[in-house]
Design a protein around this motif. Structure first.
Motif, PDB file in Angstrom:
ATOM      1  N   PRO A 158      11.924  17.827  25.537  1.00 24.86           N
ATOM      2  CA  PRO A 158      12.742  17.850  24.320  1.00 24.86           C
ATOM      3  C   PRO A 158      13.057  19.283  23.895  1.00 24.86           C
ATOM      4  CG  PRO A 158      10.460  17.325  23.766  1.00 24.86           C
ATOM      5  CD  PRO A 158      10.536  17.428  25.269  1.00 24.86           C
ATOM      6  N   LEU A 159      14.309  19.524  23.554  1.00 27.08           N
ATOM      7  CA  LEU A 159      14.752  20.813  23.026  1.00 27.08           C
ATOM      8  C   LEU A 159      15.071  20.598  21.554  1.00 27.08           C
ATOM      9  CD1 LEU A 159      17.184  21.865  25.911  1.00 27.08           C
ATOM     10  CD2 LEU A 159      14.761  22.435  25.654  1.00 27.08           C
ATOM     11  N   ALA A 160      14.051  20.641  20.743  1.00 23.99           N
ATOM     12  CA  ALA A 160      14.211  20.348  19.315  1.00 23.99           C
ATOM     13  C   ALA A 160      14.501  21.628  18.546  1.00 23.99           C
ATOM     14  CB  ALA A 160      12.947  19.684  18.775  1.00 23.99           C
ATOM     15  N   ALA A 205       9.090  24.371  13.451  1.00 23.09           N
ATOM     16  CA  ALA A 205       8.673  24.722  14.811  1.00 23.09           C
ATOM     17  C   ALA A 205       7.242  24.243  15.069  1.00 23.09           C
ATOM     18  CB  ALA A 205       8.791  26.224  15.028  1.00 23.09           C
ATOM     19  N   SER A 206       6.379  24.429  14.090  1.00 22.09           N
ATOM     20  CA  SER A 206       4.997  23.985  14.215  1.00 22.09           C
ATOM     21  C   SER A 206       4.916  22.462  14.306  1.00 22.09           C
ATOM     22  CB  SER A 206       4.187  24.485  13.011  1.00 22.09           C
ATOM     23  OG  SER A 206       2.868  24.011  13.076  1.00 22.09           O
ATOM     24  N   GLN A 207       5.701  21.778  13.484  1.00 21.64           N
ATOM     25  CA  GLN A 207       5.751  20.315  13.538  1.00 21.64           C
ATOM     26  C   GLN A 207       6.222  19.844  14.913  1.00 21.64           C
ATOM     27  OE1 GLN A 207       5.129  17.606  11.363  1.00 21.64           O
ATOM     28  NE2 GLN A 207       3.885  19.145  10.333  1.00 21.64           N
ATOM     29  N   ASN A 208       7.257  20.485  15.432  1.00 23.21           N
ATOM     30  CA  ASN A 208       7.772  20.104  16.750  1.00 23.21           C
ATOM     31  C   ASN A 208       6.693  20.273  17.818  1.00 23.21           C
ATOM     32  OD1 ASN A 208      10.246  19.576  15.558  1.00 23.21           O
ATOM     33  ND2 ASN A 208      11.222  21.435  16.305  1.00 23.21           N
ATOM     34  N   ALA A 209       6.007  21.395  17.789  1.00 16.11           N
ATOM     35  CA  ALA A 209       4.957  21.652  18.777  1.00 16.11           C
ATOM     36  C   ALA A 209       3.841  20.613  18.671  1.00 16.11           C
ATOM     37  CB  ALA A 209       4.402  23.063  18.599  1.00 16.11           C
TER      38      ALA A 209
END
Length: 188
Positions: A144-146, A154-158
């Motif tokens: 995924p390229l969120a 960014a932290s949530q995505n990680a």
């Protein structure tokens, strides 16, 4: 120029030392096969095909693109894996996304059952709806390229990398999603 010529041009880029790996974007399976073959004739792998892929655009699954790319060793890079915010839980039928958000364009009222399921699965995993949606992409074998507008996003995505969905959860989310379509520039 043909897709074979494009593949040979990409091979020239690698041979010149300007890139270590090459990929394509929005290519259909036939286009990927042509570029892959051209690169393979020079001993260079095609690394990736970047396409729109999310619970709301599963076309790469239904049209054979993802399976075909996997068979060739080409990784799917999934752009708009959160359907331009629609799968984050931030929006609802009473709070539609603003602006031009073409990817995953589904009215929020139609997404309420899916969003409820993302929340339910999230509770079981200690994750947000966005993390569950990103974990679905990972479980399906894509990267995924969120997007992230700030460090918190960014932290949530990680954090999605810590969410391991069950096969049943992946199937449930898939069944609630959409196939999506193509456009004049989205072939895959």
């Amino acid at each position: 120029d043909s897709f074979t010529d494009q593949g040979l041009g990409l091979a020239d880029v690698v041979d010149a030392g300007l890139a270590k790996a090459v990929g394509v974007s929005n290519f259909s399976l036939e286009e990927v096969r042509q570029v892959h073959a051209a690169l393979a004739s020079r001993g260079i792998p095609l690394a990736s095909n970047q396409v729109e892929y999310s619970i709301l655009r599963q076309l790469p699954d239904t049209n054979g693109l993802k399976a075909g790319c996997e068979a060739l060793g080409v990784k799917i890079l999934a752009y708009s894996p959160l359907a331009m915010g629609r799968l984050t839980g931030k929006y609802s039928a009473s709070n539609e996304p603003k602006g031009n958000r073409g990817f995953g364009a589904v009215p929020m009222r139609d997404l309420e059952p899916l969003l409820a399921t993302l929340r339910e699965i999230g509770v079981r995993h200690g994750a947000s709806p966005a993390q569950v949606a990103l974990a679905w992409v990972v479980a399906k074998g894509a990267v995924p390229l969120a997007g992230a507008k700030n460090a918190e996003q960014a932290s949530q995505n990680a954090g999605a990398l810590k969410v391991n969905l069950t096969a049943q959860e992946v199937a449930q989310l898939s069944s609630m999603g959409r196939a999506g379509g193509t456009s004049n520039w989205q072939h895959g």
